[in-house]
Write an enzyme that holds these catalytic residues in place. Structure first.
Site, PDB file in Angstrom:
ATOM      1  N   GLU A 290       0.829  -1.204   0.000  1.00 44.88           N
ATOM      2  CA  GLU A 290       0.000   0.000   0.000  1.00 44.88           C
ATOM      3  C   GLU A 290       0.869   1.262   0.000  1.00 44.88           C
ATOM      4  OE1 GLU A 290      -4.142  -0.670   1.683  1.00 44.88           O
ATOM      5  OE2 GLU A 290      -3.376   0.838   3.046  1.00 44.88           O
ATOM      6  N   HIS A 319       7.798 -26.546   0.613  1.00 42.56           N
ATOM      7  CA  HIS A 319       7.093 -27.624  -0.083  1.00 42.56           C
ATOM      8  C   HIS A 319       5.892 -27.078  -0.844  1.00 42.56           C
ATOM      9  CE1 HIS A 319       9.534 -30.665   1.997  1.00 42.56           C
ATOM     10  NE2 HIS A 319       9.601 -29.716   2.909  1.00 42.56           N
ATOM     11  N   LYS A 432     -13.870   1.861  -2.972  1.00 42.79           N
ATOM     12  CA  LYS A 432     -14.695   2.252  -1.823  1.00 42.79           C
ATOM     13  C   LYS A 432     -15.889   3.070  -2.299  1.00 42.79           C
ATOM     14  CE  LYS A 432     -11.267   2.913   1.858  1.00 42.79           C
ATOM     15  NZ  LYS A 432     -10.631   3.914   2.715  1.00 42.79           N
TER      16      LYS A 432
END
Ligand code: PA5
Length: 466
Positions: A290, A319, A432
């Site tokens: 961010e 793995h 938003k």
């Protein structure tokens, strides 16, 4: 406390000239670093970067500890409602410093409340967690700097009703609002309705709130010694708050990461070899993404810049991910976090029935995880893959405080190198606004039209499997 940055495997003599960094490249940043440092100092002096001084602000602790004591005395469960910077730091430090806390009985926890950090609006997840708790015994910390974040607001609405249905008019006592000292809906509510509240210091953005009540209050409630956490960061500040590039691990790692990015290593993996530090990598992922992922430079030129942070866990992801890191595209730089000593170590016993397992006998599990980190780093070098290691002696409040502070300063400094503002996040605004529009919020009608127009111009391609 001795924390070190081992960058041997970032250098040309380790991984070759194409992706490795040379001494000359590093020293080429010495003068620029002094200039940036000077600028950071000036901004600190003018009060523009208050996050820097938070670890030294011990006066703020008393109020937090008083409130924490009240919460401990009155409640069995504590639920944080918040998202992004209002949640990730608490999750990271809670796991690091109270590993297994919620799995212990109340007695084993010394009567301290359990802590859940709910940072999503998945109704299944939210309802499941509420069902684990008794509303009459639950305290909520509603954390939002802006006070307007839709996820936190909707969580609060559901939680408030849930508590009110159980305890009636005294529901306010079950909520503590942590928000801006002056502005926003939550501050207004606290003042008007009489909720208890804490202030997030002015000028400290969400992802830089680790040393504010955002994290310190929930951590204090579950028994973390927050003064040790702050002390760790404050003591470590002498290593990362000076302008000498070659001895400042925050600045140096920012330069190394920046140089790696310039060489095409645009994915930055943080891989602690410690279950307890797993969520520190998630916290850092948000901080790095961010802060540095930006469209515009500081003077408004279009850049579209920013390394992609990835969190991984050693040895688990050996793995899962390491095959890709070893042999996939040359686009990654791996930062390991290695822990010197574990709180508990387990001896690997002898098992005569199986000679194949003999080589392990007498060693410890702690030794194994340390060796596996060394082995992975060496194997990466063998494949010309850049990597470095941050060593911490143990996971303690002091070392966690220092690590968090190191990464915060590193990120701020990296903002200068990438020429972006690391303290804003304009890219998350658009989504938003569309959300507000789609949820029918007044004043967002134009945004709703814009959304409809985007959808109307797209030819829908949906493959349904009925
Ligand atoms: O780092 C940030 O600023 C963001 O991640 C915010 O913390 C996040 O968007 C939540 O914002 P707020 O605290 O205003 O609810």
């Amino acid at each position: 406390m001795s924390i070190s940055l081992d960058y041997t495997n970032m250098m040309t003599d380790a991984v070759g000239t194409e992706y490795g960094v040379s001494d000359e490249e590093i020293t080429g940043f010495i003068a620029q670093t002094k200039g940036i440092h000077q600028h950071i100092q000036e901004r600190r002096d003018s009060g523009e970067l208050p996050f820097f001084d938070l670890p030294h602000n011990l006066a703020a602790i008393d109020e937090i500890l008083t409130l924490a004591k009240e919460i401990q005395a009155d409640f069995d469960d504590l639920i944080v409602l918040g998202i992004g910077g209002s949640a990730l730091g608490t999750t990271a430090m809670f796991k690091a410093l109270c590993y297994g806390h919620n799995f212990q009985s109340k007695e084993q926890r010394g009567g301290l409340p359990r802590l859940f950090v709910l940072d999503n609006v998945d109704p299944d997840g939210f309802a499941t967690h509420l069902a684990l708790c008794d509303p009459a015994q639950t305290c909520f910390l509603v954390i939002s700097k802006s006070g307007t974040t839709v996820e936190t607001t909707s969580q609060f609405l559901v939680a408030r009703q849930w508590v009110e249905e159980s305890v009636g008019g005294v529901f306010c006592d079950h909520f503590v609002l942590i928000t801006d000292p002056e502005n926003g809906v939550l501050r207004e509510l606290a003042d008007r309705e009489g909720y208890r509240s804490c202030a997030i210091p002015a000028g400290v953005g969400g992802r830089f709130t680790a040393f504010t009540p955002v994290c310190l209050l929930p951590l204090a409630c579950v028994g973390v010694d927050i003064s040790r956490l702050l002390k760790g960061a404050a003591d470590f500040s002498r290593f990362v708050c000076h302008g000498d590039l070659e001895t400042n691990p925050a600045y140096l790692n920012a330069v190394l990461q920046y140089l790696a990015y310039q060489k095409g290593l645009r994915t930055s993996v943080l891989m602690p070899y410690s279950d307890r530090l797993k969520d520190i990598a998630d916290w850092y992922r948000q901080l790095w993404a961010e802060s540095l992922g930006k469209k515009f430079s500081t003077d408004g030129a279009i850049l579209h810049v920013g390394p992609t942070p990835v969190s991984a866990l050693g040895t688990t992801d050996q793995h899962s991910q390491v095959q890709l890191y070893m042999e996939g595209p040359f686009d990654k730089v791996v930062t390991f976090i290695a822990v010197g000593e574990f709180d508990q170590d387990l001896k690997l016993p002898d098992y005569e029935a199986s000679p194949e397992m003999f080589y392990l006998a007498g060693h410890t599990m702690g030794e194994l995880i340390r060796v596996e980190q060394l082995a992975t780093a060496a194997a990466l070098v063998r494949n010309q893959r850049s990597n470095c290691t941050i060593h911490i002696p143990m996971v303690t409040p002091e070392t966690v405080g220092a690590l968090i502070y190191l990464f915060e300063v590193q990120t701020l400094f990296a903002g200068y190198l990438f020429d972006v503002n690391p303290l804003d996040q304009p890219g998350v605004e658009e989504g938003k606004l569309f959300t507000y529009a789609l949820m029918g919020r007044q004043g967002f009608e134009t945004k709703a039209e814009e959304y409809a127009s985007i959808k109307a111009h797209l030819r829908s391609r949906i493959l349904s499997c009925k």
